[in-house]
Write a protein that holds these residues in place. Structure first.
Motif, mmCIF file in Angstrom:
data_model
loop_
_atom_site.group_PDB
_atom_site.id
_atom_site.type_symbol
_atom_site.label_atom_id
_atom_site.label_comp_id
_atom_site.label_asym_id
_atom_site.label_seq_id
_atom_site.Cartn_x
_atom_site.Cartn_y
_atom_site.Cartn_z
ATOM 1 N N ASP A 21 0.822 -1.219 0.000
ATOM 2 C CA ASP A 21 0.000 0.000 0.000
ATOM 3 C C ASP A 21 0.855 1.267 0.000
ATOM 4 O O ASP A 21 0.395 2.315 -0.423
ATOM 5 C CB ASP A 21 -0.972 0.007 1.176
ATOM 6 N N ASP A 46 2.036 2.143 -3.805
ATOM 7 C CA ASP A 46 1.028 2.579 -4.761
ATOM 8 C C ASP A 46 1.195 4.071 -5.040
ATOM 9 O O ASP A 46 1.151 4.886 -4.115
ATOM 10 C CB ASP A 46 -0.361 2.302 -4.196
ATOM 11 N N PRO A 47 1.394 4.478 -6.286
ATOM 12 C CA PRO A 47 1.613 5.900 -6.573
ATOM 13 C C PRO A 47 0.403 6.789 -6.268
ATOM 14 O O PRO A 47 0.554 7.976 -6.052
ATOM 15 C CB PRO A 47 1.941 5.929 -8.058
ATOM 16 N N LYS A 48 -0.803 6.222 -6.220
ATOM 17 C CA LYS A 48 -1.993 7.015 -5.907
ATOM 18 C C LYS A 48 -1.984 7.478 -4.452
ATOM 19 O O LYS A 48 -2.561 8.488 -4.116
ATOM 20 C CB LYS A 48 -3.256 6.207 -6.176
ATOM 21 N N HIS A 49 -1.351 6.724 -3.581
ATOM 22 C CA HIS A 49 -1.328 7.037 -2.154
ATOM 23 C C HIS A 49 0.033 7.587 -1.734
ATOM 24 O O HIS A 49 0.476 7.368 -0.619
ATOM 25 C CB HIS A 49 -1.660 5.781 -1.341
ATOM 26 N N LYS A 50 0.655 8.320 -2.619
ATOM 27 C CA LYS A 50 2.007 8.822 -2.371
ATOM 28 C C LYS A 50 2.057 9.762 -1.168
ATOM 29 O O LYS A 50 2.989 9.725 -0.387
ATOM 30 C CB LYS A 50 2.502 9.529 -3.629
ATOM 31 N N ASP A 51 1.045 10.614 -1.009
ATOM 32 C CA ASP A 51 1.054 11.606 0.056
ATOM 33 C C ASP A 51 0.272 11.182 1.297
ATOM 34 O O ASP A 51 0.175 11.945 2.250
ATOM 35 C CB ASP A 51 0.482 12.926 -0.470
#
Length: 48
Positions: free
Chosen positions: A8, A11-16
């Motif tokens: 998790d 995952d680049p979508k949850h980078k921040d």
């Protein structure tokens, strides 16, 4: 690459997004703070 990181966190979508460990520390810290505040107020109310 970074195989030691959880999936998790890769995952680049949850980078921040904050990590699970950080969330757990915030929950524990908030619980401790609430306990201290409530016990202090309770001590003031009961006078002891």
């Amino acid at each position: 690459m970074n195989d030691y990181l959880p999936k998790d966190e890769l995952d680049p979508k949850h980078k921040d997004a904050p990590s699970t460990n950080r969330k757990a520390l915030w929950i524990i810290g908030a619980g401790l703070g609430i306990y201290l505040i409530v016990s202090g107020v309770w001590g003031i109310i009961t006078g002891g």
